[in-house]
Motif scaffolding. Structure first.
Motif, PDB file in Angstrom:
ATOM      1  N   THR A 172      48.684  48.294 -26.366  1.00 31.40           N
ATOM      2  CA  THR A 172      49.678  47.324 -25.912  1.00 31.40           C
ATOM      3  C   THR A 172      49.003  46.274 -25.062  1.00 31.40           C
ATOM      4  O   THR A 172      48.337  46.592 -24.067  1.00 31.40           O
ATOM      5  N   ASN A 228      49.980  43.203 -22.769  1.00 32.63           N
ATOM      6  CA  ASN A 228      51.123  42.625 -22.067  1.00 32.63           C
ATOM      7  C   ASN A 228      50.575  41.611 -21.074  1.00 32.63           C
ATOM      8  O   ASN A 228      50.075  41.970 -20.008  1.00 32.63           O
ATOM      9  N   THR A 243      50.103  38.600 -18.397  1.00 32.57           N
ATOM     10  CA  THR A 243      50.680  37.862 -17.283  1.00 32.57           C
ATOM     11  C   THR A 243      49.934  36.553 -17.070  1.00 32.57           C
ATOM     12  O   THR A 243      50.212  35.816 -16.137  1.00 32.57           O
ATOM     13  N   THR A 252      51.115  46.429 -29.935  1.00 31.76           N
ATOM     14  CA  THR A 252      52.021  45.441 -29.349  1.00 31.76           C
ATOM     15  C   THR A 252      51.216  44.314 -28.725  1.00 31.76           C
ATOM     16  O   THR A 252      50.196  44.563 -28.071  1.00 31.76           O
ATOM     17  N   LEU A 304      52.232  40.935 -26.348  1.00 30.30           N
ATOM     18  CA  LEU A 304      53.276  40.168 -25.670  1.00 30.30           C
ATOM     19  C   LEU A 304      52.635  39.022 -24.913  1.00 30.30           C
ATOM     20  O   LEU A 304      51.795  39.238 -24.026  1.00 30.30           O
ATOM     21  N   ARG A 316      52.568  35.601 -22.367  1.00 30.34           N
ATOM     22  CA  ARG A 316      53.103  35.383 -21.022  1.00 30.34           C
ATOM     23  C   ARG A 316      54.505  34.792 -21.081  1.00 30.34           C
ATOM     24  O   ARG A 316      54.854  34.069 -22.009  1.00 30.34           O
ATOM     25  N   TYR A 317      55.302  35.090 -20.067  1.00 26.42           N
ATOM     26  CA  TYR A 317      56.714  34.711 -20.056  1.00 26.42           C
ATOM     27  C   TYR A 317      56.934  33.213 -19.854  1.00 26.42           C
ATOM     28  O   TYR A 317      58.051  32.713 -20.001  1.00 26.42           O
ATOM     29  N   THR A 359      57.344  38.313 -26.201  1.00 26.95           N
ATOM     30  CA  THR A 359      57.052  37.738 -24.894  1.00 26.95           C
ATOM     31  C   THR A 359      57.223  38.791 -23.816  1.00 26.95           C
ATOM     32  O   THR A 359      58.161  39.582 -23.842  1.00 26.95           O
ATOM     33  N   SER A 360      56.306  38.764 -22.864  1.00 29.62           N
ATOM     34  CA  SER A 360      56.397  39.666 -21.724  1.00 29.62           C
ATOM     35  C   SER A 360      57.672  39.386 -20.934  1.00 29.62           C
ATOM     36  O   SER A 360      58.099  38.232 -20.824  1.00 29.62           O
ATOM     37  N   ASN A 361      58.272  40.433 -20.372  1.00 25.00           N
ATOM     38  CA  ASN A 361      59.481  40.228 -19.557  1.00 25.00           C
ATOM     39  C   ASN A 361      59.170  40.315 -18.071  1.00 25.00           C
ATOM     40  O   ASN A 361      60.038  40.559 -17.260  1.00 25.00           O
ATOM     41  N   LEU A 362      57.922  40.134 -17.717  1.00 22.78           N
ATOM     42  CA  LEU A 362      57.537  40.162 -16.313  1.00 22.78           C
ATOM     43  C   LEU A 362      57.181  38.751 -15.866  1.00 22.78           C
ATOM     44  O   LEU A 362      56.498  38.019 -16.575  1.00 22.78           O
ATOM     45  N   SER A 379      58.470  30.416 -22.074  1.00 20.38           N
ATOM     46  CA  SER A 379      57.267  30.614 -22.889  1.00 20.38           C
ATOM     47  C   SER A 379      57.352  29.794 -24.164  1.00 20.38           C
ATOM     48  O   SER A 379      58.429  29.545 -24.704  1.00 20.38           O
TER      49      SER A 379
END
Length: 808
Positions: free
Chosen positions: A256, A258, A260, A276, A278, A280-281, A299-302, A309
């Motif tokens: 994964t 993810n 940021t 996975t 993802l 950046r948001y 898309t990351s949810n953090l 994004s």
């Protein structure tokens, strides 16, 4: 003489003391590195041992013989820090270098490390640190595998730019307990930026929680060139992708990623099943190649929801987005100028940012859904010299809000200029500060920019553009955007929008609103039906394009109940132009040759009527025998002077009598309260007729020198005993008052007989004998008079009369 001899002897000893010696490993699988007997100047042994290690030594591991004819992997370790000239692995050799006890070992390379394409060098101790140091003089290209693994803090240190290169087909797996290529600030033997290069076809395999690029977010020890592979087999560490320009990225082994942070660009992104990726948001994540997602891509949810994004597709060769995986909660989609993106999967766009198309987006039969807004940009190229460009910066500031708005700043728009690198696109905007950020840094300072956009939408969705772009946010479609329709549809166009650029139909379609086209309208073996009350306008800059025939034309519909019609409008016509129009089932084109710039409205319908309207009284079968069963309604809304009007038709629309007419028997008549005389010229072979006129009306094609309604079946004149017997037959007399027979004298045609018409449906015969003809040729014609006084005059008939008392 003695002095010379001593110098020679001294030189020989010096040469022996510093000569570069090549040693082969002969110690088998696990002998001590420091043992003299583990090395020999001859492959397999038999030569001199390495009694005294030297910094100029070349050490070779040959997989065909690691001592006494044995083969297989070698596991060993220098007994202390050591400097050598070269380390060579060849013929399928495998060498494991690593500590099993605490401590640190450095093996320094002044020259190159050679790992052949079937050999493996593992830096893989379980305890302590094993560090292979490429000194500033080293320059190595790896053909096989060089791996940094193990539970120890094993690493490489590279001290010159591009000193360690991985060639096509080579690989480096990294999974040790520290940064595998050291960091810029490692206390002993750090690396420098851009010192490790993965060339096209080389692979970096990420298997640990340590950053191969260095110890902070701005380090770039590793350079992944175009076409290289970054394979991720475990969860990413923070800042792994920060501001990185990468080749191909492959996420596998159920890993994964993810993010940021935002990367500069990735070429091809592959997410394998179970994996996975993802983004950046917020901010733009740039892809220049394909996305193949068989796992999860989104898309990351953090630290919060999807936010702003943008997935920015910015390749210069065709790109695809597809795969059997899940596309989850992307923010927005931007297609940059020059990009040519094909969707092989539907996307859910749920961000607060606006999606943007400045290049080509082939939607196939897929759908863009979600809450995102969508902007298909205008087609334009706008320059300005009011930009503030700083060398080494990607941020461009315009002088004012007016300057910012004038160049139509938008995501994905191409930015060019003397200081701007090729393929630079807008990746973020700040209208409040009159600023935008491009995908590359400026090469120098300056003030000149050119912004360009050329959007193209292609769809194979039977629901057309709105079916393909089904986002619930606002949608806008800029002037000059191009559209291609590859599937039959009755709703091709977006519900609202500006003038279109090039429009191509590769399948039949029906309009769902009026549109203006300022580019090419192309019909490839397809029919475009213009719905009732819709108008397809070809602007003065537009052209009709394609091969037009009975399966490829613009069909203008007509409602026989209400009279409503679909229309084709052409503007600014200055030269001979074929208008590829037709009825709903037949191709009946119009060619216009104006003498001044003119605008025309055109509709064609089958089924000629008494008043030239779709819902008028149909002409009878007998009347249609001598005409083409269609009406061309041509109105000039701008322009003056005469124009040639050529009407063409298929044989299927010809009446039975008309089909046998010669060129001279074919003419065109206009309707203005009644039909005029059929005039102009005909071409029976080409099924066409031409009229030069300054008056534009509904037109029909019929028998030359006659008029409609076509009640006259026959009209004859025969000489009979010093007289002329005249007879005519009519049918289906409509609104007809009487007939007047006329005879031509030296003063012109004079009335000689008037008879009331039957004025009803049926076939009727009339006759009259003219008792006072003149000797020689006599001319007669028949005039039909309507109830409203409108007259219809037949073609004159001639008869030669020889009077009985005439002198021979």
């Amino acid at each position: 003489m003695k002095r010379i001899l001593l110098l020679v002897i001294f030189s020989c000893f010096a040469a022996v003391g510093f000569a570069q010696t090549t040693y082969y490993w002969v110690g088998g699988a696990t002998a001590s590195w420091g043992s003299a007997g583990s090395w020999n100047t001859t492959l397999g042994g038999g030569g001199a041992n390495r009694a005294t290690p030297n910094t100029s030594d070349i050490l070779i591991f040959d997989g065909s013989n690691i001592g006494g004819g044995a083969t297989g992997a070698v596991t060993s370790l220098p007994t202390g820090n050591e400097v050598i000239a070269k380390l060579i692995l060849q013929n399928g050799a495998t060498l494991n270098l690593g500590r099993t006890t605490a401590g640190t070992t450095y093996l320094y390379l002044d020259g190159e490390v050679v790992v052949s394409n079937n050999s493996i060098l593992n830096i893989n101790g379980t305890i302590g640190t094993m560090c292979l140091v490429f000194n500033a003089t080293s320059n190595s290209t790896i053909q096989g595998q060089l791996n940094v693994l193990g539970t120890g803090t094993n690493r490489l240190s590279v001290k010159a730019i591009s000193a360690l290169k991985f060639a096509a087909g080579s690989s480096c797996s990294i999974g040790s307990a520290t940064n595998p290529f050291s960091t810029l600030t490692t206390s002993t033997n750090p690396s420098i930026d851009r010192s490790v290069v993965f060339q096209q076809g080389a692979s970096l395999v990420y298997q640990s929680q340590f950053n191969p690029f260095g110890g902070n977010s701005t380090s770039n020890i590793v350079v992944c060139q175009s076409g290289s592979n970054f394979m991720i087999e475990t969860a990413n560490v923070a800042n792994l992708f920060n501001a990185k320009t990468l080749g191909n990225v492959i996420v596998r082994n159920s890993a994964t990623v993810n993010l940021t942070e935002t990367f500069s660009s990735i070429e091809n992104l592959t997410v394998e099943s179970g994996a996975t990726f993802l983004i950046r948001y917020q901010g733009a994540s740039t892809i220049t190649g394909n996305i193949l997602n068989n796992g999860t891509f989104g898309t990351s949810n953090l630290p919060n929801a999807i936010s702003s994004s943008q997935l920015l597709m910015a390749g210069v060769t065709p790109q695809t987005i597809g795969g059997s995986g899940t596309f989850s909660n992307l923010g927005g989609l931007t297609v940059a100028f020059n990009a040519n993106v094909t969707l092989n999967a539907s996307l859910n766009l749920v961000g607060t940012s606006t999606s943007s198309v400045a290049g080509t987006l082939n939607l196939n039969d897929k759908v863009l859904s979600g809450t995102s807004a969508m902007q298909v940009r205008e087609k334009y190229s706008i320059s300005s010299t009011n930009a503030n460009i700083t060398a080494g910066s990607a941020l461009i500031t315009m002088a004012s809000s007016a300057d910012y708005n004038a160049i139509k700043v938008g995501l994905g728009v191409l930015v060019t200029g003397p200081q701007i690198p090729a393929n630079s696109y807008i990746i973020s905007t700040n209208s409040g500060a009159f600023q935008f950020t491009i995908s590359n840094v400026a090469t120098a300072s300056g003030n000149e920019v050119v912004l360009s956009s050329s959007p193209n939408l292609i769809t194979s969705n039977t629901a057309g553009i709105d079916g393909s772009i089904a986002v619930t946010g606002s949608k806008s479609f800029g002037t000059g955007a191009n559209y291609t329709f590859n599937a039959p549809t009755v709703t091709p166009f977006a519900a609202s929008g500006n003038a279109l650029g090039d429009v191509t139909f590769n399948a039949s379609a029906t309009t769902n609103r009026s549109v203006a086209i300022n580019g090419k309208l192309t019909l490839n073996n397809s029919k475009l039906m213009v719905n009732e009350a819709d108008v397809v306008t070809l602007e003065s800059t537009g052209t009709f394009n394609g091969t037009f025939n009975n399966t490829a034309y613009i069909a203008t519909t007509a409602n026989t109940t209400t009279g409503a019609v679909g229309m084709v409008k052409v503007t600014g016509l200055t030269a001979s132009t074929l208008i590829p129009v037709g009825t709903s089932t037949q191709y009946t084109p119009v060619t216009l040759v104006p003498t001044t710039a003119s605008n025309f409205d055109i509709n064609v319908f089958a089924g000629a009527t008494a008043d030239a309207t779709p819902n008028g009284t149909a002409l009878t079968a007998a009347q249609k025998l001598r005409l083409v069963d269609a009406v061309w309604n041509i109105s000039r809304t701008s322009g003056t002077g005469n124009a040639d009007v050529t009407l063409a038709w298929p044989a299927a629309l010809e009446g039975a009598d008309f089909s046998g007419f010669a060129d001279a028997q074919i003419g065109v008549a206009g309707y203005s309260g009644g039909y005029g005389i059929f005039a102009g010229s005909g071409n029976a072979a080409a099924n066409s007729a031409t009229l030069n006129t300054a008056t534009f009306l509904p037109f029909v094609v019929g028998e030359a020198n006659t008029t409609l309604p076509l009640t006259l079946i026959s009209f004859t004149a025969k000489e009979s005993l010093n007289s002329v017997k005249l007879a005519w037959q009519t049918t289906d007399e409509v609104n007809l008052k009487n007939y007047v027979l006329q005879h031509k004298t030296v003063n012109g045609f004079k009335d000689i007989y008037t008879v009331a018409a039957n004025n009803k449906i049926g076939t009727f015969n009339y006759s009259f004998t003219h008792l006072s003809p003149v000797g020689g040729t006599n001319y007669y014609r028949l005039v039909g008079v309507d109830l409203d006084g409108t007259t219809h005059t037949s073609e004159p008939k001639s008869v030669n009369v020889i009077l009985a008392n005439a002198v021979a």
